[in-house]
Design a protein around this motif. Structure first.
Motif, PDB file in Angstrom:
ATOM      1  N   ILE A   1      85.970  97.493 -27.621  1.00  0.00           N
ATOM      2  CA  ILE A   1      87.294  97.162 -27.079  1.00  0.00           C
ATOM      3  C   ILE A   1      87.345  97.530 -25.596  1.00  0.00           C
ATOM      4  O   ILE A   1      86.862  98.588 -25.205  1.00  0.00           O
ATOM      5  CB  ILE A   1      88.385  97.910 -27.865  1.00  0.00           C
ATOM      6  N   PHE A   2      87.919  96.637 -24.781  1.00  0.00           N
ATOM      7  CA  PHE A   2      87.920  96.870 -23.336  1.00  0.00           C
ATOM      8  C   PHE A   2      89.133  96.274 -22.638  1.00  0.00           C
ATOM      9  O   PHE A   2      89.733  95.320 -23.106  1.00  0.00           O
ATOM     10  CB  PHE A   2      86.646  96.287 -22.697  1.00  0.00           C
TER      11      PHE A   2
ATOM     12  N   SER B   1      83.567  80.150 -15.933  1.00  0.00           N
ATOM     13  CA  SER B   1      84.302  81.201 -15.205  1.00  0.00           C
ATOM     14  C   SER B   1      83.768  82.572 -15.613  1.00  0.00           C
ATOM     15  O   SER B   1      84.006  83.035 -16.725  1.00  0.00           O
ATOM     16  CB  SER B   1      85.796  81.101 -15.511  1.00  0.00           C
ATOM     17  N   MET B   2      83.035  83.212 -14.702  1.00  0.00           N
ATOM     18  CA  MET B   2      82.360  84.466 -15.029  1.00  0.00           C
ATOM     19  C   MET B   2      83.312  85.654 -14.918  1.00  0.00           C
ATOM     20  O   MET B   2      83.991  85.821 -13.908  1.00  0.00           O
ATOM     21  CB  MET B   2      81.165  84.672 -14.110  1.00  0.00           C
ATOM     22  N   MET B   3      83.353  86.445 -15.986  1.00  0.00           N
ATOM     23  CA  MET B   3      84.168  87.655 -16.027  1.00  0.00           C
ATOM     24  C   MET B   3      83.393  88.738 -16.759  1.00  0.00           C
ATOM     25  O   MET B   3      82.376  88.472 -17.382  1.00  0.00           O
ATOM     26  CB  MET B   3      85.496  87.384 -16.727  1.00  0.00           C
ATOM     27  N   CYS B   4      83.898  89.956 -16.689  1.00  0.00           N
ATOM     28  CA  CYS B   4      83.220  91.095 -17.298  1.00  0.00           C
ATOM     29  C   CYS B   4      83.711  91.316 -18.728  1.00  0.00           C
ATOM     30  O   CYS B   4      84.904  91.200 -19.009  1.00  0.00           O
ATOM     31  CB  CYS B   4      83.486  92.358 -16.491  1.00  0.00           C
ATOM     32  N   THR B   5      82.768  91.661 -19.614  1.00  0.00           N
ATOM     33  CA  THR B   5      83.114  92.042 -20.982  1.00  0.00           C
ATOM     34  C   THR B   5      82.225  93.215 -21.371  1.00  0.00           C
ATOM     35  O   THR B   5      81.287  93.578 -20.655  1.00  0.00           O
ATOM     36  CB  THR B   5      82.863  90.899 -21.993  1.00  0.00           C
TER      37      THR B   5
ATOM     38  N   GLU C   1      76.454  95.532 -12.404  1.00  0.00           N
ATOM     39  CA  GLU C   1      76.333  96.758 -11.610  1.00  0.00           C
ATOM     40  C   GLU C   1      77.304  97.828 -12.095  1.00  0.00           C
ATOM     41  O   GLU C   1      77.055  99.020 -11.970  1.00  0.00           O
ATOM     42  CB  GLU C   1      76.602  96.491 -10.120  1.00  0.00           C
ATOM     43  N   ARG C   2      78.421  97.416 -12.660  1.00  0.00           N
ATOM     44  CA  ARG C   2      79.413  98.362 -13.181  1.00  0.00           C
ATOM     45  C   ARG C   2      79.177  98.685 -14.656  1.00  0.00           C
ATOM     46  O   ARG C   2      79.981  99.373 -15.277  1.00  0.00           O
ATOM     47  CB  ARG C   2      80.833  97.806 -12.986  1.00  0.00           C
ATOM     48  N   GLY C   3      78.090  98.178 -15.219  1.00  0.00           N
ATOM     49  CA  GLY C   3      77.742  98.520 -16.591  1.00  0.00           C
ATOM     50  C   GLY C   3      78.352  97.610 -17.650  1.00  0.00           C
ATOM     51  O   GLY C   3      78.373  97.954 -18.832  1.00  0.00           O
ATOM     52  N   TYR C   4      78.835  96.440 -17.234  1.00  0.00           N
ATOM     53  CA  TYR C   4      79.438  95.501 -18.173  1.00  0.00           C
ATOM     54  C   TYR C   4      78.553  94.274 -18.332  1.00  0.00           C
ATOM     55  O   TYR C   4      77.614  94.056 -17.575  1.00  0.00           O
ATOM     56  CB  TYR C   4      80.819  95.044 -17.670  1.00  0.00           C
ATOM     57  N   ASN C   5      78.884  93.438 -19.298  1.00  0.00           N
ATOM     58  CA  ASN C   5      78.223  92.143 -19.468  1.00  0.00           C
ATOM     59  C   ASN C   5      78.930  91.120 -18.582  1.00  0.00           C
ATOM     60  O   ASN C   5      80.153  91.150 -18.454  1.00  0.00           O
ATOM     61  CB  ASN C   5      78.312  91.676 -20.931  1.00  0.00           C
TER      62      ASN C   5
ATOM     63  N   ALA D   1      91.727  90.578 -14.403  1.00  0.00           N
ATOM     64  CA  ALA D   1      91.446  91.494 -15.512  1.00  0.00           C
ATOM     65  C   ALA D   1      90.865  90.716 -16.676  1.00  0.00           C
ATOM     66  O   ALA D   1      91.098  89.512 -16.812  1.00  0.00           O
ATOM     67  CB  ALA D   1      92.716  92.208 -15.953  1.00  0.00           C
ATOM     68  N   SER D   2      90.098  91.408 -17.511  1.00  0.00           N
ATOM     69  CA  SER D   2      89.631  90.831 -18.775  1.00  0.00           C
ATOM     70  C   SER D   2      89.865  91.879 -19.859  1.00  0.00           C
ATOM     71  O   SER D   2      89.776  93.078 -19.606  1.00  0.00           O
ATOM     72  CB  SER D   2      88.162  90.413 -18.685  1.00  0.00           C
ATOM     73  N   GLU D   3      90.203  91.396 -21.050  1.00  0.00           N
ATOM     74  CA  GLU D   3      90.502  92.277 -22.180  1.00  0.00           C
ATOM     75  C   GLU D   3      89.898  91.713 -23.450  1.00  0.00           C
ATOM     76  O   GLU D   3      89.801  90.511 -23.621  1.00  0.00           O
ATOM     77  CB  GLU D   3      92.017  92.363 -22.421  1.00  0.00           C
ATOM     78  N   GLY D   4      89.550  92.580 -24.360  1.00  0.00           N
ATOM     79  CA  GLY D   4      89.075  92.165 -25.668  1.00  0.00           C
ATOM     80  C   GLY D   4      88.935  93.395 -26.558  1.00  0.00           C
ATOM     81  O   GLY D   4      89.032  94.511 -26.076  1.00  0.00           O
ATOM     82  N   TRP D   5      88.721  93.259 -27.737  1.00  0.00           N
ATOM     83  CA  TRP D   5      88.557  92.052 -28.529  1.00  0.00           C
ATOM     84  C   TRP D   5      89.711  91.927 -29.513  1.00  0.00           C
ATOM     85  O   TRP D   5      90.124  92.924 -30.088  1.00  0.00           O
ATOM     86  CB  TRP D   5      87.256  92.110 -29.302  1.00  0.00           C
ATOM     87  N   TRP D   6      90.175  90.721 -29.695  1.00  0.00           N
ATOM     88  CA  TRP D   6      91.090  90.418 -30.794  1.00  0.00           C
ATOM     89  C   TRP D   6      90.229  89.827 -31.901  1.00  0.00           C
ATOM     90  O   TRP D   6      89.454  88.904 -31.656  1.00  0.00           O
ATOM     91  CB  TRP D   6      92.130  89.388 -30.371  1.00  0.00           C
ATOM     92  N   ASN D   7      90.364  90.368 -33.103  1.00  0.00           N
ATOM     93  CA  ASN D   7      89.640  89.825 -34.255  1.00  0.00           C
ATOM     94  C   ASN D   7      90.604  88.953 -35.034  1.00  0.00           C
ATOM     95  O   ASN D   7      91.645  89.421 -35.476  1.00  0.00           O
ATOM     96  CB  ASN D   7      89.099  90.953 -35.130  1.00  0.00           C
TER      97      ASN D   7
END
Length: 129
Positions: A82-83, A74-78, A93-97, A32-38
């Motif tokens: 907020i995600f 290490s490639m992950m989606c962002t 392909e799933r619409g993420y960076n 999993a990937s999560e963000g964003w913390w400011n």
């Protein structure tokens, strides 16, 4: 572990800029990937509360004030907003960076603080947020 001891994953921003932080990790359900913390200049934020369940965590951070970012291989989606994204494959392909995170080895400790400072891996004065 002693009663009442803190067990968290924290990130401290040791720069004079505001930064945005994304976190990648593997748990019982997979990647999993999560963000964003400011996080403000010279501030700290808890990214995960409770004892750490993995040895390796992954961080990507953006310098909002001066531009540039801290990342790695290490490639992950962002995404820009907020995600929480499950899975690290087929990001575009799933619409993420598709974003390169750097690896943090917590050495299987239950409590860990990451310090963000020094050289960025990419520099850019034109990063928009």
């Amino acid at each position: 572990m002693t009663q009442g001891a803190k067990a968290d994953l924290k990130l401290c921003n040791k720069t004079e800029s505001r930064v945005g932080v994304a976190l990648g990790y593997k748990d019982k359900e997979g990647w999993a990937s999560e963000g964003w913390w400011n996080i403000g200049a010279n501030g700290c934020e808890t990214l995960l509360k409770g004892p750490l369940i993995a040895r390796y965590y992954y961080i990507f951070a953006v310098d909002y004030d001066k531009g540039g970012s801290w990342g790695g291989k290490s490639m992950m989606c962002t995404r820009d907003k907020i995600f929480t994204i499950r899975g690290i494959g087929n990001c575009t392909e799933r619409g993420y960076n598709k974003t390169g995170f750097f690896e943090v080895d917590t050495k299987e400790e239950v409590d860990w603080t990451i310090s963000l400072s020094g050289e960025k891996t990419t520099t850019s004065g034109t990063q928009s947020q």
